[in-house]
Write a protein that holds these residues in place. Sequence first.
Motif, mmCIF file in Angstrom:
data_model
loop_
_atom_site.group_PDB
_atom_site.id
_atom_site.type_symbol
_atom_site.label_atom_id
_atom_site.label_comp_id
_atom_site.label_asym_id
_atom_site.label_seq_id
_atom_site.Cartn_x
_atom_site.Cartn_y
_atom_site.Cartn_z
ATOM 1 N N ALA A 173 9.312 35.779 52.312
ATOM 2 C CA ALA A 173 9.918 34.962 53.366
ATOM 3 C C ALA A 173 9.704 33.480 53.112
ATOM 4 O O ALA A 173 10.599 32.662 53.358
ATOM 5 C CB ALA A 173 9.334 35.355 54.723
ATOM 6 N N LEU A 174 8.523 33.099 52.634
ATOM 7 C CA LEU A 174 8.259 31.692 52.367
ATOM 8 C C LEU A 174 9.244 31.135 51.358
ATOM 9 O O LEU A 174 9.751 30.010 51.522
ATOM 10 C CB LEU A 174 6.826 31.507 51.844
ATOM 11 C CG LEU A 174 6.482 30.099 51.345
ATOM 12 C CD1 LEU A 174 6.568 29.090 52.485
ATOM 13 C CD2 LEU A 174 5.107 30.085 50.684
ATOM 14 N N TYR A 223 4.588 19.728 58.305
ATOM 15 C CA TYR A 223 5.333 18.688 57.586
ATOM 16 C C TYR A 223 4.987 17.302 58.115
ATOM 17 O O TYR A 223 4.829 16.351 57.351
ATOM 18 C CB TYR A 223 6.843 18.931 57.704
ATOM 19 C CG TYR A 223 7.330 20.136 56.953
ATOM 20 C CD1 TYR A 223 7.106 20.263 55.581
ATOM 21 C CD2 TYR A 223 8.018 21.156 57.598
ATOM 22 C CE1 TYR A 223 7.551 21.378 54.890
ATOM 23 C CE2 TYR A 223 8.474 22.265 56.919
ATOM 24 C CZ TYR A 223 8.234 22.378 55.561
ATOM 25 O OH TYR A 223 8.672 23.478 54.874
ATOM 26 N N ALA A 224 4.893 17.187 59.436
ATOM 27 C CA ALA A 224 4.540 15.894 60.023
ATOM 28 C C ALA A 224 3.138 15.467 59.588
ATOM 29 O O ALA A 224 2.896 14.291 59.303
ATOM 30 C CB ALA A 224 4.639 15.964 61.543
ATOM 31 N N GLU A 225 2.215 16.424 59.529
ATOM 32 C CA GLU A 225 0.847 16.103 59.121
ATOM 33 C C GLU A 225 0.784 15.706 57.648
ATOM 34 O O GLU A 225 0.060 14.778 57.271
ATOM 35 C CB GLU A 225 -0.071 17.295 59.384
ATOM 36 C CG GLU A 225 -1.535 17.024 59.078
ATOM 37 C CD GLU A 225 -2.455 18.155 59.514
ATOM 38 O OE1 GLU A 225 -3.562 18.251 58.948
ATOM 39 O OE2 GLU A 225 -2.076 18.940 60.413
ATOM 40 N N ALA A 247 8.563 25.197 42.226
ATOM 41 C CA ALA A 247 7.271 25.738 42.657
ATOM 42 C C ALA A 247 6.533 24.741 43.545
ATOM 43 O O ALA A 247 5.899 25.124 44.543
ATOM 44 C CB ALA A 247 6.421 26.105 41.439
ATOM 45 N N ALA A 248 6.618 23.457 43.189
ATOM 46 C CA ALA A 248 5.938 22.430 43.987
ATOM 47 C C ALA A 248 6.540 22.336 45.384
ATOM 48 O O ALA A 248 5.823 22.146 46.375
ATOM 49 C CB ALA A 248 6.024 21.075 43.277
ATOM 50 N N TRP A 249 7.863 22.471 45.493
ATOM 51 C CA TRP A 249 8.508 22.447 46.809
ATOM 52 C C TRP A 249 8.083 23.651 47.647
ATOM 53 O O TRP A 249 7.760 23.522 48.827
ATOM 54 C CB TRP A 249 10.022 22.414 46.652
ATOM 55 C CG TRP A 249 10.753 22.586 47.951
ATOM 56 C CD1 TRP A 249 11.469 23.682 48.346
ATOM 57 C CD2 TRP A 249 10.819 21.660 49.047
ATOM 58 N NE1 TRP A 249 11.984 23.490 49.612
ATOM 59 C CE2 TRP A 249 11.608 22.264 50.065
ATOM 60 C CE3 TRP A 249 10.294 20.387 49.262
ATOM 61 C CZ2 TRP A 249 11.873 21.630 51.283
ATOM 62 C CZ3 TRP A 249 10.554 19.747 50.472
ATOM 63 C CH2 TRP A 249 11.331 20.365 51.451
ATOM 64 N N ILE A 250 8.080 24.826 47.053
ATOM 65 C CA ILE A 250 7.668 26.030 47.775
ATOM 66 C C ILE A 250 6.217 25.903 48.219
ATOM 67 O O ILE A 250 5.857 26.272 49.344
ATOM 68 C CB ILE A 250 7.885 27.286 46.905
ATOM 69 C CG1 ILE A 250 9.385 27.486 46.633
ATOM 70 C CG2 ILE A 250 7.297 28.524 47.589
ATOM 71 C CD1 ILE A 250 9.683 28.522 45.564
ATOM 72 N N GLU A 251 5.370 25.362 47.340
ATOM 73 C CA GLU A 251 3.966 25.147 47.699
ATOM 74 C C GLU A 251 3.851 24.181 48.876
ATOM 75 O O GLU A 251 3.046 24.387 49.795
ATOM 76 C CB GLU A 251 3.188 24.610 46.507
ATOM 77 C CG GLU A 251 1.708 24.369 46.792
ATOM 78 C CD GLU A 251 0.964 23.769 45.614
ATOM 79 O OE1 GLU A 251 -0.268 23.560 45.739
ATOM 80 O OE2 GLU A 251 1.594 23.489 44.585
ATOM 81 N N HIS A 252 4.654 23.121 48.854
ATOM 82 C CA HIS A 252 4.651 22.155 49.956
ATOM 83 C C HIS A 252 5.034 22.839 51.270
ATOM 84 O O HIS A 252 4.373 22.637 52.303
ATOM 85 C CB HIS A 252 5.630 21.023 49.643
ATOM 86 C CG HIS A 252 5.728 19.991 50.718
ATOM 87 N ND1 HIS A 252 4.755 19.036 50.938
ATOM 88 C CD2 HIS A 252 6.691 19.762 51.655
ATOM 89 C CE1 HIS A 252 5.109 18.265 51.947
ATOM 90 N NE2 HIS A 252 6.275 18.682 52.397
ATOM 91 N N CYS A 253 6.072 23.648 51.222
ATOM 92 C CA CYS A 253 6.500 24.369 52.430
ATOM 93 C C CYS A 253 5.412 25.331 52.896
ATOM 94 O O CYS A 253 5.179 25.487 54.100
ATOM 95 C CB CYS A 253 7.805 25.124 52.165
ATOM 96 S SG CYS A 253 9.225 24.045 51.831
#
Length: 276
Positions: A173-174, A223-225, A247-253
């Motif tokens: 899901a992520l 995201y705000a934090e 991968a970096a974007w998914i990790e960020h999410c």
Amino acid sequence: MSTTGATAESDPLAALGALPGVAESVESVRKAVDRVYGHRIMRRRSNEITSEAALRGARGSAVLAGADWALEEVRRRSDFSGDGEARTVGAALRLTAEAGQLLSVWRQSPLRVLARLHLVAAADKDDRVGRPRQAGEPVDDPLVELPLPGAEEAHGRLEGLAALLVAGSSAPALVQAAVVHGELLALRPFTSHNGLVARAAERIVLVGSGLDPKSVCPAEVGYAELGRAACLAALDGYVSGTAEGMAAWIEHCGKAVVLGARESTAVCEALQRGAA
């Protein structure tokens, strides 16, 4: 969202789940979500936690759209028809309320849901509202600092994304939520409110997938934090299309979801202390 019937050839989202570091992000999110759902207060007062998460999530989404209001200000206000920041907060609150009503439609027609989300966010009768932008129409989304794809490219990629979602994926899901969020930010398919719509769509995926069925892990808080600069840096990775960038974007999410889950865990702890 269905996760059956997709082959490796027809399920490109599944390949993203195998990128380095993604499995660890998925596991971190699962543990954080399980911690909230296992809390004794959550089991007894889940409606209160859901309501509070919705409020905090809307506030976080508005912050990223340029309206950095204190939580208590969002809580106490009833009129959001004033200046631009007030309208942004109002749009975020409306989207949060609307998203939960669109889960069944999303599974069949993501494009209909996205159009509805834009209509709810914009809340006016402009003929550009509730439909993807057309060639030559300007986009009012100054906080996303990326080259703007042409309308034809945006339409094609949006339809491709919708087709993938309707077909179903075995991806976690992520991963699915991160792709929906990232693609909408990259494309900015509407003339306004694309960031708010993208975060609401991500919320629909996280809830509809069963990862967060009670919507108590507001990624928007995370995201705000993490901050706008971190979001834009991660989004650059998504837009690059490289394995490392994706991968970096998914990790960020994933970090954002974990922080949202921790926020609700803290709310549970506060309620527990108050009840003691």
